[in-house]
Design an enzyme around this catalytic site. Structure first.
Site, PDB file in Angstrom:
ATOM      1  N   ASP A   1      -4.161  -4.869   5.371  1.00 40.30           N
ATOM      2  CA  ASP A   1      -4.731  -5.846   4.222  1.00 40.30           C
ATOM      3  C   ASP A   1      -3.712  -6.520   3.970  1.00 40.30           C
ATOM      4  O   ASP A   1      -2.789  -6.475   3.713  1.00 40.30           O
ATOM      5  CB  ASP A   1      -5.067  -4.853   3.127  1.00 40.30           C
ATOM      6  CG  ASP A   1      -5.753  -5.526   2.147  1.00 40.30           C
ATOM      7  OD1 ASP A   1      -5.585  -5.142   0.989  1.00 40.30           O
ATOM      8  OD2 ASP A   1      -6.511  -6.551   2.403  1.00 40.30           O
TER       9      ASP A   1
ATOM     10  N   SER B   1       1.043  -1.251   0.064  1.00 42.93           N
ATOM     11  CA  SER B   1       0.014  -0.046  -0.155  1.00 42.93           C
ATOM     12  C   SER B   1       0.925   1.324  -0.086  1.00 42.93           C
ATOM     13  O   SER B   1       1.619   1.592  -0.825  1.00 42.93           O
ATOM     14  CB  SER B   1      -0.859   0.044   1.380  1.00 42.93           C
ATOM     15  OG  SER B   1      -1.649   1.111   1.305  1.00 42.93           O
TER      16      SER B   1
END
Lengths: 353, 768
Positions: free
Chosen positions: A298, A178
């Site tokens: 995540d 990310s």
């Protein structure tokens, strides 16, 4: 000690709005404001802020040039404010390449539905990137000489000098990342030779308008071929498939890509968990999964599933991570079998396969 | 985000957007002259980009939409992917108009509707280099002109069907992108933008404009609502000047003059697009407060009671000013507020009240008060002009009190008192100048709109005109800037319309095809001189004389006797127009006399000089400030009157035996030319008719328009700077009076309106 921020924008309206948002949080403060790139460079030099928010379009000197100069001079965490258009994507990628640590949409509506959330996201992001280590590692990466490795079509070249054999242990490489991902992916993937024997799937949290340009950019820099994943495509070795922003990517039926809208309630689009889960189902123990820098966690669920199936998970270490969120989740849960510095991944991958 | 007109953030945005819009207008006209100037291209790009950014932040989606496409077009331009042509320029200028309209609407507290769909589609067509009708765009989503990359959340506005229907959510594949690039390369030359709207039927790439475009331009100039139904209640945009001024505007002007100091807050005001805030620099502000606290001392001297009272009054007024000044700078962070009000004040009565205003400053002020939220990095403060007007008023009061003290002191002859008063005098003068300066703006604000005005007008008349501006940095009072805007626009348009000849006519008399209009400003002592000069056809005094007779303004004999210069001044007469056909632009004959009236209202003068075949020059003089005025005090019988010094030319003693009478008008010879003289006493003081006139008196020569006349007065008192106060209800509207004031010795003096006097009484005299 509150985090010290330098706000750079040629619009006095924006400077004020952003400052107001920042000042609303006791842990962060605006140390000064700059009106153009040149002003930003000077103020960054004298004030040494912890974080800089940077606009792209400015008179005298634009934001990207300023990022470049600042990262050479004294690396600092720089957040770009970019517009989410085609040109904005290119500019953002340029900025990331120049060393910016992350980006936020200038159209705040796109971050959130309301101003409260806008404020929250901005503050979170600033706090997340304010680690001193983050910018130093980026500085190292961008300092490496860049070779445009993209060969002419139908040719392959072994730019990195290493060639790959395949011991058969793994059948696919998967990477999820990310904040700080673009530079991280660039580092890892440029180390892989054109004849890399496995297909690679990449999941990077990024808006849909950016991923095509990002894939293209990576493609130019890497020996392997990088492209945005398409629904129904068959996985090929030596090719990295980037999940399209705003969608979900699964691998189904032995090496076929499935791109779908996914549930609109999902936070991340694309989500690393979803991709990793599908890989666990399809490939069982034959996946090598990497969890690199990023906010949140995540990928930690998907990684756990992979491990349960017998696959291997590696994560990035804290020192080299821009934001040690996603890797931390995996490391702390004991899911990862190796914790590596960013520039070690390429080497280790080639050894492991 | 819902629309909240009082939202401070919205207001903040409007101020910045307003400034950018002003600049955009100018930059675009410059760009037309130098279409490849990359600095300009970048600046315009950034302008649209910044407005778009801010508009999206405050949820003004319609503005975002149109700015977005404009930004894209300019991105192409600055990258060299596209070149400017006349059609592009026209569309962009209309886009700026549309944004201005939206801006004004929002400023008026109403949510702005979308820009005309044709405008957007034209803009998009330019961007794509294709002629795509709305039909095509909707039918072919994949290869649609998607580079107007929409973010997913954007298309909330129904009229922009293109966005909604094309179905493209911003992701275009590599192939689509390639296709588009190809399309752009092929169709460089402007293809007909076959839109549904009939107005753009012709191939607009060449320099000829069609009938419809001409209509469109005229409509634009006169600010009629855009096709597509904009909810603009406002007919006047910043670019437009009207030939009439409304009742409200008139009243507002008078209010401004009489120091009520109402900042034009109503959206119906045909004023500039500048926001409601004003900027004064940190330094000026500091100086202001320093003046109030630091210098001069009030007390510590045994005083006469009356003087004591006055001093107390002065101190009180000073306190009030200090309070107003502090609350004007209401930065939420306490540190700057305290810093700006220098706590290092020597102990004076005013200083004690300082902590109070600072405390007041911390509480959230009225919504209209501008404040700077940033703790550092900004050296200006946004101040509501109403506050500055209030401060100006109070300074005016202070001036009056000072005058009073000065007079008293001279009567008392107290040494120390004299010194103190002297100091007060100095400080007040400085204060007055400082406050005046806070209200000063460079005339650039008004000049900024002219390039566009001239360009549009010249194009519609098919003339070639270039505009030169100088003295743009000349400062004048904000009220003046606003009050002069319309008259100046009118005069410049006149110069283009009546002055500059058609290109072929010019050529035939050996001039360059392109005419030049020069607009200049300069400060001359206590007033500003504005000049509008053109190298056009000039005026023929005989034609004017004939017109005057024809319109019944005067008889043939009087007309014949007019000097050329007086003949030129005829154009200021109501109903006077030498244009036989009335065009939309001018020719209705209501313009010039209104211009003159306005200027006279500002205590100014306007003169014309012209030479047939060579050109015309107009010179306007206005005093630097409206509120405080230097005057000549005179006494008639027991009453005191003040004559604005700006109108006074000279004074001499009159030996009344040396007068002549010409045509029933008493005159005196002044340097070989007759000067009509009037006995003011007869006009202004009751029961003086018939009382024997003195043999010797003073004649004050004043300028009225182009003429000079002499006023006979008995006693000259001297020069005095006075504060103009409005006349009370009873006297308001009296001919010849423009206000009143309190003199140094506490009496009331009526301020004379010189032109009004002559006009009203002069005629009467001629009949007796």
């Amino acid at each position: 000690m509150p985090i010290r921020v330098l706000v750079v924008d040629d619009s006095s309206f924006f400077r004020r709005q952003i400052s107001k948002i920042i000042e609303g949080d006791p842990d962060i403060e605006v140390v000064d404001m700059a009106v153009d790139g040149q002003d930003a460079i000077e103020k960054a030099r004298t004030l040494k802020p912890d974080v800089i928010t940077m606009d792209v379009e400015m008179p005298v000197l634009d934001g990207i040039s300023a990022v470049r100069a600042i990262m050479q001079d004294a690396p600092t965490a720089i957040l770009m404010f970019s517009s989410l258009t085609q040109d904005g994507a290119k500019a953002t990628l340029d900025a990331l390449e120049a060393g910016a640590v992350d980006f936020l949409p200038k159209r705040f509506e796109d971050i959130a539905r309301d101003k409260e959330q806008v404020a929250r996201v901005l503050r979170e992001r600033i706090k997340a990137v304010a680690r001193p280590g983050a910018s130093a590692s980026i500085a190292r990466v961008i300092a490496k000489p860049k070779i445009d490795k993209k060969p002419a079509p139908a040719q392959s070249s072994k730019a990195s000098g290493a060639s790959a054999s395949n011991s058969g242990r793994f059948q696919i490489l998967a990477i999820g990342t990310s904040t700080g991902g673009p530079i991280a992916l660039q580092t890892v993937l440029t180390d892989l030779p054109a004849d890399f024997p496995l297909p690679i799937v990449l999941v990077q949290h990024m808006p849909g308008s950016f991923t095509p340009a990002f894939a293209e950019r990576l493609d130019q820099l890497c020996s392997i071929h990088v492209k945005q994943a398409e629904d129904g495509e068959a996985l090929k070795p030596g090719v990295a498939y980037l999940a399209p922003g705003g969608m979900q990517m699964r691998i189904v039926g032995r090496g076929q890509i499935e791109i779908s809208e996914g549930d609109s309630s999902l936070t991340y689009k694309p989500s690393v968990d979803i991709t990793f889960d599908s890989l666990a189902d399809e490939y069982n123990k034959n996946v090598l999964a990497l969890v690199l820098t990023g906010m949140g966690h995540d990928g930690s669920e998907g990684a756990r599933n992979l491990k349960l199936k017998g696959s291997e998970v590696w994560a990035q270490d804290e020192a080299s991570s821009v934001v040690y969120g996603m890797p931390a989740a995996v490391n702390d849960a004991g899911t990862s079998s190796k914790v590596l510095a960013l520039d070690a991944f390429g080497r280790e991958i080639l050894k492991a396969i | 985000m819902s629309f909240d007109p009082d939202d401070e953030i919205l207001q903040d945005f409007l101020v910045e957007a307003g400034e950018i819009l002003e600049q955009l207008g100018e930059q675009l006209v410059d760009l037309e002259q130098s279409p490849t100037d990359s600095e300009l291209l970048n600046a315009v790009f950034r302008g649209f980009h910044t407005i778009k950014g801010g508009a999206s932040f405050v949820g003004l989606n319609n503005m975002v939409e149109v700015c977005h496409v404009a930004e894209d077009v300019f991105n192409q331009l600055r990258q060299g992917e596209r070149e400017i042509n006349a059609h592009l320029m026209d569309v962009i200028l209309r886009v700026v108009d549309a944004v201005n309209d939206m801006f004004e609407t929002v400023r008026g507290g109403v949510e702005a509707g979308p820009a005309a769909p044709e405008l957007i589609s034209q803009l998009k067509a330019i961007h794509d280099g294709t002629a795509v009708s709305e039909f095509d765009a909707a039918a072919a989503p994949a290869s649609a002109p998607a580079p107007v990359a929409q973010e997913g959340a954007e298309s909330t506005e129904p009229p922009s069907k293109l966005l909604a229907e094309s179905g493209d959510d911003g992701d275009i594949t590599d192939e689509e992108f390639e296709k588009l690039l190809d399309a752009l390369d092929e169709s460089e030359t402007q293809v007909e933008s076959a839109t549904v709207d009939i107005e753009e039927s012709a191939v607009s790439a060449d320099d000829e404009i069609t009938e419809e475009e001409f209509e469109q331009l005229l409509d634009d100039i006169h600010g009629d609502a855009q096709p597509g139904g904009q909810p603009t209640a406002e007919a006047a945009t910043p670019v437009v000047s009207e030939d009439d001024i409304t009742e409200e505007e008139f009243d507002m002007l008078l209010d401004n003059l009489h120091g009520k100091g109402q900042a034009p807050a109503a959206p119906a005001e045909a004023s500039t697009a500048a926001g409601s805030g004003d900027e004064i620099s940190e330094d000026e502000f500091e100086n202001l407060l320093d003046d109030l606290h630091g210098k001069g001392s009030h007390g510590g001297v045994p005083l006469d009671t009356q003087a004591e009272q006055l001093v107390a009054q002065a101190a009180e007024t000073t306190e009030q000013i200090a309070m107003a000044a502090s609350t004007a700078d209401t930065a939420p962070a306490p540190a700057p507020a305290v810093e700006a009000a220098p706590p290092a004040a020597p102990v004076t009565p005013a200083a004690e009240s300082q902590p109070k205003p600072v405390a007041e400053a911390k509480t959230p002020a009225k919504p209209k008060t501008g404040k700077d939220a940033a703790p550092q990095g900004e050296t200006t403060v946004r101040v509501d002009t109403k506050r500055l007007d209030d401060i100006m008023n109070m300074v005016g009061e202070l001036v009056l009190v000072r005058n009073r003290l000065v007079t008293l002191e001279s009567a008392m002859g107290n040494e120390e008192m004299a010194q103190a008063i002297g100091n007060l005098d100095l400080v007040t003068a400085d204060l007055q100048t400082a406050v005046m300066k806070t209200r000063m703006q460079p005339i650039k604000k008004v000049f900024g709109r002219f390039p566009r005005v001239v360009r549009d007008l010249a194009r519609s008349l098919r003339k070639e005109v270039s505009l030169d501006l100088f003295g743009e940095d000349t400062d004048l009072d904000k009220n003046l800037v606003e009050a002069l805007a319309d008259p100046l626009v009118h005069l410049v348009r006149n110069a283009v319309d009546h002055g500059i000849e058609m290109p072929d006519v010019r050529e035939s008399v050996g001039k360059l095809k392109q005419g030049t209009v020069v607009l200049g400003a300069a400060q001359e002592g206590d007033h500003i001189l504005l000049t509008i000069q053109d190298d056009g056809g000039g005026m023929d005094p005989d034609v004017l004389r004939a017109k005057a007779v024809e319109k019944g303004v005067m008889d043939a004999e009087s007309a014949r006797r007019l000097t050329d210069s007086e003949a030129f001044s005829l154009i200021f007469a109501p109903g006077f127009s030498t244009k036989d056909e009335i065009s939309d632009i001018s020719g209705r004959g209501v313009g010039m006399d209104v211009v003159k009236t306005r200027i006279v209202q500002l205590n100014g003068t306007i003169e014309i000089d012209s030479k047939l075949g060579v050109g015309t020059k107009l010179a306007i003089k206005v005093p630097l400030t409206l509120a405080i005025m230097p005057t000549l005090m005179v006494r008639l019988d027991e009453q005191i009157f003040a004559l604005p010094l700006v109108s006074v030319n000279e004074i001499f003693n009159l030996d009344l035996t040396h007068t002549n009478t010409i045509d029933g008008q008493v005159c005196v010879m002044l340097r070989d030319s007759p000067l009509p003289i009037y006995f003011l006493r007869d006009w202004l003081v009751n029961q003086m008719n018939g009382v024997k006139k003195e043999a010797v008196g003073h004649v004050v020569v004043v300028t009225v328009g182009n003429q000079r006349v002499g006023f006979v007065v008995e006693h000259l008192i001297g020069q005095e700077e006075v504060v103009i106060k409005p006349l009370g209800a009873g006297l308001k509207g009296t001919q010849g009076l423009s206000g009143a004031t309190i003199t140094g010795d506490g009496r009331i003096a009526l301020i004379l309106d010189v032109p009004g006097l002559v006009k009203h009484y002069g005629r009467q005299m001629a009949h007796t």
